[in-house]
Scaffold this active site. Structure first.
Site, short mmCIF file in Angstrom:
data_model
loop_
_atom_site.label_atom_id
_atom_site.label_comp_id
_atom_site.label_asym_id
_atom_site.label_seq_id
_atom_site.Cartn_x
_atom_site.Cartn_y
_atom_site.Cartn_z
N SER A 427 -23.20 -62.39 30.27
CA SER A 427 -23.93 -63.31 29.83
C SER A 427 -24.95 -63.88 31.01
CB SER A 427 -22.29 -63.91 30.40
OG SER A 427 -20.92 -63.95 30.94
N HIS A 448 -25.44 -60.56 22.83
CA HIS A 448 -24.84 -61.69 23.97
C HIS A 448 -23.44 -62.25 23.08
CE1 HIS A 448 -23.39 -65.32 25.93
NE2 HIS A 448 -23.12 -64.57 26.59
N GLU A 460 -26.58 -63.93 20.61
CA GLU A 460 -27.97 -63.80 21.32
C GLU A 460 -27.61 -62.53 21.31
OE1 GLU A 460 -28.36 -67.80 23.75
OE2 GLU A 460 -26.94 -66.61 24.11
N ASN A 498 -26.32 -70.93 26.88
CA ASN A 498 -25.57 -70.94 27.93
C ASN A 498 -26.47 -71.65 28.85
OD1 ASN A 498 -23.33 -69.85 27.06
ND2 ASN A 498 -23.93 -67.80 28.71
P1 NAD Z 1 -12.87 -58.11 31.43
O1 NAD Z 1 -12.35 -58.06 32.38
O2 NAD Z 1 -11.78 -59.43 30.25
O3 NAD Z 1 -13.21 -56.45 30.67
C1 NAD Z 1 -14.33 -56.12 31.80
C2 NAD Z 1 -13.49 -54.55 30.77
O4 NAD Z 1 -14.18 -53.38 31.48
C3 NAD Z 1 -12.26 -54.00 31.34
O5 NAD Z 1 -10.99 -53.65 30.64
C4 NAD Z 1 -12.67 -52.78 32.92
O6 NAD Z 1 -11.12 -51.87 32.79
C5 NAD Z 1 -13.38 -52.16 31.74
N1 NAD Z 1 -14.61 -51.65 33.24
C6 NAD Z 1 -14.38 -51.18 34.30
N2 NAD Z 1 -15.67 -50.95 34.50
C7 NAD Z 1 -15.74 -50.08 33.54
C8 NAD Z 1 -16.35 -48.80 33.44
N3 NAD Z 1 -16.88 -48.14 34.05
N4 NAD Z 1 -16.51 -48.02 32.22
C9 NAD Z 1 -15.93 -48.29 31.09
N5 NAD Z 1 -15.31 -49.87 31.60
C10 NAD Z 1 -15.22 -50.43 32.23
O7 NAD Z 1 -14.15 -58.56 31.26
P2 NAD Z 1 -14.91 -59.32 29.95
O8 NAD Z 1 -14.10 -60.92 29.90
O9 NAD Z 1 -14.40 -58.75 28.28
O10 NAD Z 1 -16.86 -59.45 30.27
C11 NAD Z 1 -17.59 -58.35 30.04
C12 NAD Z 1 -18.15 -59.06 29.87
O11 NAD Z 1 -18.81 -59.57 28.76
C13 NAD Z 1 -19.05 -59.51 31.50
O12 NAD Z 1 -20.44 -58.94 31.31
C14 NAD Z 1 -19.42 -60.49 30.77
O13 NAD Z 1 -19.84 -61.45 31.45
C15 NAD Z 1 -19.60 -60.40 29.53
N6 NAD Z 1 -18.89 -62.37 28.29
C16 NAD Z 1 -17.61 -62.53 29.17
C17 NAD Z 1 -17.68 -63.75 28.04
C18 NAD Z 1 -15.99 -64.26 28.78
O14 NAD Z 1 -16.29 -65.59 27.45
N7 NAD Z 1 -15.24 -63.80 28.97
C19 NAD Z 1 -18.74 -64.15 27.14
C20 NAD Z 1 -19.75 -62.98 26.58
C21 NAD Z 1 -20.35 -62.63 27.96
#
Ligand code: NAD
Length: 708
Positions: A427, A448, A460, A498
């Site tokens: 993000s 995204h 996006e 964003n």
């Molecule tokens: P989260 O913490 O819920 O999930 C991340 C997952 O990645 C976890 O299950 C973790 O175990 C796993 N992980 C970590 N290292 C790993 C590896 N080496 N190999 C495989 N899996 C691995 O996080 P999230 O909120 O789902 O966010 C994930 C991504 O999405 C981030 O880059 C975040 O910036 C982006 N994002 C988040 C949102 C939001 O609203 N939360 C919105 C858009 C984008």
């Protein structure tokens, strides 16, 4: 010339009227059909050997999917629009007035003018197929059903249900349509035509009265009772629309007048109100959005480059976002997805995310259990890179950490094929930086999603300088298969959505720090037309997420992105929002049973005395013009390709009010000159963060617009 309405006579005396618009995949009604239909109906009337008429579609997926909306833009005056509606009334009355049984055999989309046509028939039978959907969605375009729908629907299914259908625009499935009396029978598609013919042969039976709950029966039967229903509907509408949408009140008025004063008067009122609505800026904006979406469906996102097929996907990380992404890949796109997480919890989260979505549909009887299980089988999991080799696309949703993302790029280049696309759901990290670790940067792209992934319609697609057109086109096509509307944007901090959201949120926080109450602030923006206010949104997204992104945007984009001190104070108090039950509002046990309540302790944390009471439109204007100015700047910098993309991004990613058509269309409504005046006024009062961007200043000199 090929015809749309083709009449064939059968030996048993039933005539089939097959509707098949030449050269189109869907049937839609056009004004020029009126003469053709009138001629066919004259022919039917004149032929005494015809004992009954069956209307059926020659298309695979639609009975009639609606009226052609392009007709409305051709209306120069309200009188043109009124005539259009009156012409429809005339044709449908001719059909209804035939003295032989007329049966509509409905399969596929039967929406808007299509349902109005079906309701003008004497009986209706529909297929029990999933493709079959009935509804009057005009309200979603700022309109009302102008082909007699406001009159025939309440007479068919009762006032309460008719208002519910017309005020929400919801689509009704066959079983429900049968239950509520919208259709007289429901059969498998294979015997639809035959059943309709038999119904026509048997002749008209007295129309079934709609089955209504006792209370509705009592209320709907008399004028005073109906007034109670209308008043309640109007109140609910106002709560939902905040008075920003003119169509719902007019729909209620058509039904009220039609039932009080008779069908003829009702149709007159319907035509007049329809005409007024066609001319409103709200409907024009909502129709423009509809056309934009239709146009975008046809685009590849990369000019003439065609997408490559995606037969298998891998999702890295099964957390909040990864679980959602894997789910829409398997359940919606029906593409096999292999989820890789280092943690078993991530894997089970992804599986249960998909299962819950599918099972809800099974419970509602929208899906069979076997189908759910087949779709579940498309999702497989691994804690190692097993079974990932043949992936066409990998979507990465691991923690937001550049080193970790670099590791993912290297792992995938090692484990997967040369053609495999690496799409990051980051993000805040620039895609250019993520691609630095790649040997094949042309395969790296941003994708995204917004949370919750299964509900939010926008993605996006972020190209960096070296992303290949094939990668863009394939990623866009993949997102579309997941049911998303993709906009292609260029790489920059915060991308588009964003970035414009951040300035709006910062301004809201600033207003809060000046002593505005949380409720007043949220109310101001809800009144403006957003689905929720900024403080509610921050609680939902996570105050910590906002706090993390803010400094990145400031570093990359400059001082106008400096966040007010509120974030630091809230973080020091461990206030993350809904996720840890501590935010601007109360959660869990402390929350009221109904509605929301502000957590008053937030004011002392922020060191403010929430006593100021600014006018709602002053508050909303300050926040919204920040968003507008930044959207224009994104266009100026080429981050978005067009005002249209900027509008769709804000509408679908943020919930920008649809009746305004998006930030660019709204800027056109305000006028560039007026907007620059407002921004400069605020710049003088509050500082340089309001300085209008060069594009707006230039446009203001000639009072130019974004759209022709
Ligand atoms: P989260 O913490 O819920 O999930 C991340 C997952 O990645 C976890 O299950 C973790 O175990 C796993 N992980 C970590 N290292 C790993 C590896 N080496 N190999 C495989 N899996 C691995 O996080 P999230 O909120 O789902 O966010 C994930 C991504 O999405 C981030 O880059 C975040 O910036 C982006 N994002 C988040 C949102 C939001 O609203 N939360 C919105 C858009 C984008």
């Amino acid at each position: 010339m090929e015809k749309t309405f083709n009449l064939t006579r059968r030996e048993d005396g039933i005539a089939l009227l097959v509707m098949d618009v030449p050269g189109e995949t869907m049937n839609t009604l056009k004004a020029e059909f009126a003469d053709e239909v009138t001629q066919v109906l004259e022919e039917v009337k004149a032929d005494s050997s015809i004992r009954g008429l069956v209307l059926i579609s020659g298309k695979a997926d639609s009975f009639v999917a609606g009226a052609d909306i392009g007709m409305l833009d051709a209306c120069k005056t309200a009188e043109d629009a009124r005539e259009l509606s009156a012409q429809g009334h005339k044709v449908f009355a001719q059909l209804e007035g035939l003295n032989i049984p007329v049966v509509a055999a409905i399969h596929g989309a039967c929406l808007g003018g299509g349902l109005e046509l079906a309701m003008a028939c004497h009986q209706r039978v529909c297929s029990d197929d999933k493709k079959t959907m009935l509804g009057l969605p005009e309200v979603q375009l700022g309109l009302l059903p102008g082909g007699g729908g406001t009159q025939r629907l309440p007479r068919l299914v009762g006032v309460t249900k008719a208002l519910d259908m017309m005020l929400t625009g919801k689509q009704i499935r066959p079983t429900q349509a049968l239950k509520m009396g919208l259709v007289d029978d429901m059969v498998p598609f294979s015997i639809l035509e035959q059943t309709a013919i038999e119904m026509a042969l048997k002749g008209n039976r007295p129309r079934r009265k709609p089955k209504l709950p006792v209370m509705s029966r009592i209320l709907e039967g008399n004028g005073a009772g109906r007034n109670i229903i209308f008043d309640q509907a109007a109140k609910q509408v106002l709560k939902k629309t905040q008075g920003n949408y003119p169509a719902p009140d007019k729909i209620i008025d058509c039904v009220r007048q039609g039932l009080d004063k008779g069908m003829d008067k009702g149709l007159q009122v319907e035509a007049a109100h329809f005409a007024d609505l066609v001319m409103t800026p709200e409907s024009a904006a909502m129709r423009a959005v509809f056309f934009a979406i239709t146009e975008m469906k046809k685009e590849t996102g990369a000019g003439d480059t065609e997408p490559k097929p995606v037969k298998k996907a891998v999702v890295l990380g099964g957390g909040l976002m990864g679980g959602g992404i894997a789910s829409v890949t398997t359940t919606k796109a029906k593409i096999p997805a292999r989820v890789k997480d280092i943690n078993e919890n991530g894997l089970s989260n992804a599986l249960s995310y998909a299962y819950k979505l599918l099972d809800k549909r099974v419970k509602r009887r929208h899906m069979r259990a076997t189908e759910r299980d087949q779709l579940m089988a498309l999702m497989t999991t691994t804690t190692e890179y097993k079974g990932v080799k043949d992936a066409d696309i990998v979507v990465e949703a691991v923690f937001e950490d550049l080193n970790l993302k670099h590791q993912m790029v290297k792992d995938i280049e090692r484990e997967c094929g040369e053609h495999t696309i690496f799409a990051s759901n980051t993000s805040s990290l620039p895609i250019t930086q993520i691609a630095e670790a790649a040997q094949r940067p042309e395969n790296v792209i941003g994708l995204h999603y917004f949370s919750p992934v299964d509900k939010m319609p926008l993605v996006e697609v972020i190209a960096h300088a070296k992303t290949s057109p094939e990668t863009i086109a394939t990623t866009v096509a993949f997102a579309k298969k997941q049911g998303k509307t993709p906009i292609v944007v260029q790489d920059c901090a915060g991308f588009y959505v964003n970035r414009i959201l951040a300035l709006y949120m910062n301004e809201a926080a600033q207003v809060l720090l000046e002593g505005q109450s949380v409720e007043n602030l949220d109310k101001a923006l809800v009144k403006f037309g957003f689905p929720v206010g900024p403080m509610t949104l921050l609680d939902e997204v996570g105050i910590d997420v906002g706090a993390k992104i803010s400094p990145i945007l400031e570093k990359e984009l400059g001082s106008r992105f400096v966040a007010p001190s509120a974030f630091d104070k809230l973080m020091a108090d461990d206030r993350k929002g809904r996720k840890n039950g501590k935010g601007f509002y109360l959660y869990g046990d402390k929350a009221p049973k109904k509605g929301k309540k502000v957590d008053e302790t937030v004011y002392s944390v922020l060191g403010i005395n929430a006593g100021a009471a600014q006018e709602h439109n002053q508050i909303s204007r300050r926040c919204v013009v920040q968003m507008l100015n930044e959207a224009a700047r994104c266009l100026e910098e080429g981050i978005i390709a067009s005002p249209r993309d900027g509008d769709i991004g804000a509408l679908f990613g943020i919930g920008f009010p649809p009746f305004l058509g998006g930030p660019f269309r709204y800027m056109d409504t305000l006028g560039s000159r007026r907007l620059v005046e407002i921004l400069e006024g605020y710049q003088h009062q509050f500082g340089d963060r309001f300085a209008p961007c060069d594009m707006l200043k230039k446009m203001a000199e000639q009072d130019e617009k974004f759209f022709p």
